[in-house]
Design an enzyme around this catalytic site. Structure first.
Site, short mmCIF file in Angstrom:
data_model
loop_
_atom_site.label_atom_id
_atom_site.label_comp_id
_atom_site.label_asym_id
_atom_site.label_seq_id
_atom_site.Cartn_x
_atom_site.Cartn_y
_atom_site.Cartn_z
N HIS A 1 0.84 -1.38 -0.11
CA HIS A 1 0.08 0.08 0.19
C HIS A 1 1.06 1.32 0.07
O HIS A 1 0.54 2.28 -0.73
CB HIS A 1 -0.94 0.06 1.35
CG HIS A 1 -2.60 -0.70 1.11
ND1 HIS A 1 -2.43 -2.01 0.88
CD2 HIS A 1 -3.34 0.09 0.61
CE1 HIS A 1 -3.71 -2.37 0.50
NE2 HIS A 1 -4.48 -1.14 0.40
N LYS B 1 -10.41 -7.67 7.40
CA LYS B 1 -11.34 -8.01 8.59
C LYS B 1 -10.79 -6.94 9.49
O LYS B 1 -9.73 -6.18 9.32
CB LYS B 1 -10.75 -9.30 9.31
CG LYS B 1 -9.34 -9.45 9.58
CD LYS B 1 -9.19 -9.53 10.79
CE LYS B 1 -7.59 -9.79 10.99
NZ LYS B 1 -6.80 -9.57 12.67
#
Lengths: 281, 183
Positions: free
Chosen positions: B37, B102
């Site tokens: 990222h 999650k």
């Protein structure tokens, strides 16, 4: 003195790494099966069934239950009548980790410094080793791979002695509530109470090694464990945080004497992939 | 109820997904976690092209285990999404439409999901062995030097997830908890 070559320790740890990561302990499996029957949320029940199915797939194929195969935490009970030969104990332990994580196709999740370059060590070393010298001529090795997601949700607080049982319970509830879905509920909550801060946190981690369903031998502490479990399961977080009753499978408390001025409490959260295995040599 | 969807995500598909739906995904998804990222956003900040087309795609926050011989991929469950929050709005702006992970998302991310009409799914944390069964092809497409954090292109079939944040900004972590909370 019983002589023991450290190479034995390497080969035992190598096997334990693979076994711990691929086979869910029976006590956890049983607790999950019970929770399927007790869960009130239909989505929650589906999630719990999938978690059990995951354990089956992992064991059948000997692949890790969870891709986060963890920091290799080792509790070593070293008999005082054992004489170790053949090399350095610490090197032997790390060689076992190196071989187990390579041979078992386990993920290497350790970086060599925590805030500068964060370069992966490539072999999941070093292990975190807690050693106790005990009577006898045996060595007990407990390996408990610890995932990052649940470890990140753990906390320590220095309470005042006047805060008492209520203060302890409120702190534990606050930590679990704030963690919500992040540590992959249903979780096991390890609580360490007393000691100095390093012992408090160590006790919280040791609490996670106790089989699910087994309570503290002190009935008053066992009662607090039961009450806390019920209160945690009233928070509504549920399996994976999607809502429901099954937020925790167990609350395990371990204690240590404390200073007259102190009441330290540590909460170590363990995800449902509560992996730990042991061997005695 | 369970819905079947395919990638890339269309406007119509995203509109049909509601918080709490169980969904099976078919098609291509890309993996990226913390280190990837950071790099993707650095590339965007330099105004350069990404190593894969992000438009209407799904990113799965996962760092899989190595594949055993004869298997496509090792255990491959989701990692905690919140660590990707600082980077997510920029990727959504660049065309990303779905994320699988999650755990909680920040309000800034929820606002960006609504603004760009995207969706946040959760896969079961700690079910990496089961989830790997739905992965049929895996190929590294960027940053191989990051090891488990490299970007993989995955072909998935019936990959099971749950809608946590839909395009209206409804959040299952808040709604589900309120429904079952007793204290």
């Amino acid at each position: 003195m019983r002589e023991l070559n450290v190479e034995r320790i390497t080969s035992v740890i190598e096997k334990l790494c693979i076994e711990a990561n691929c086979i869910l302990p029976p006590d956890v499996k049983k607790a999950l099966e019970n929770s399927v029957r007790e869960e009130v949320s239909p989505l929650g029940r589906d999630i719990l069934k999938d978690i059990l199915k995951n354990a089956e797939v992992a064991e059948e194929n000997m692949i890790p239950i969870c891709q986060d195969t963890g920091f290799a935490v080792i509790f070593l009970e070293l008999g005082q009548d054992v004489k170790l030969v053949g090399g350095n104990l610490n090197d032997a332990i790390n060689e076992g980790i190196r071989r187990g994580y390579a041979g078992g196709y386990l993920r290497k999740s350790i970086v060599d410094d925590s805030f500068l370059i964060r370069k992966n060590t490539g072999d999941n070393t070093p292990a975190v080793v807690h050693t106790r010298i005990v009577p006898g001529d045996r060595i007990k090795i407990i390996l408990a791979p610890k995932g990052g997601g649940s470890e990140n949700m753990s906390a320590l607080r220095m309470l005042k002695p006047a805060d008492g049982v209520t203060g302890i319970k409120n702190f534990v509830l606050e930590v679990v509530d704030k963690a919500g879905p992040n540590p992959c509920p249903p979780v096991i909550v390890g609580v360490g109470i007393g000691g100095t801060i390093e012992i408090t946190t160590l006790k919280a981690k040791e609490a996670l090694l106790r089989p699910v369903g087994q309570h503290n031998s002190n009935p008053e502490i066992a009662q607090i464990e039961k009450e806390l479990l019920e209160e945690i399961n009233n928070l509504g977080i549920g399996p994976q945080g999607f809502g429901g009753k099954t937020t925790a499978l167990a609350v395990n408390i371990e204690t240590f004497p404390a200073h007259i001025a102190s009441l330290p409490v540590a909460v170590n959260i363990q995800c449902h992939a509560a992996r730990h295995v042991e061997a005695v040599i | 109820m369970t819905k079947n969807i395919t990638t890339p995500l269309t406007r119509e598909t995203i509109n049909s997904l509601k918080c709490g739906d169980r969904v099976l995904i078919d098609g291509i998804i890309y993996t990226a976690r913390d280190a990837a990222h950071k790099r993707l956003v650095e590339i965007l900040d330099l105004g350069k092209g990404l190593p894969f087309d992000l438009n209407d795609q799904i990113i799965y926050y996962v760092g899989p285990c190595p594949a055993k011989p004869g298997r496509i991929i090792g255990s491959a469950g989701p990692t905690t999404s919140g660590r990707m929050d600082p980077y997510t709005p920029k990727l959504l702006k660049a065309g990303l439409k779905g994320m699988i992970g999650k755990g909680f998302r920040s309000q800034t991310v929820i606002d960006a999901i609504v603004k760009y009409g995207a969706v946040y799914f959760a896969a079961i944390g700690g079910a990496g062995a089961l989830l790997a069964e739905s992965i049929k092809e895996a190929e590294i497409v960027a940053f191989p030097e990051l090891g488990p954090e490299a970007v993989y292109r995955l072909k998935v079939e019936k990959f099971p997830v749950t809608v946590v944040i839909d395009k209206e900004g409804n959040d299952l972590y808040r709604i589900g908890k309120e429904q079952y909370r007793k204290i």
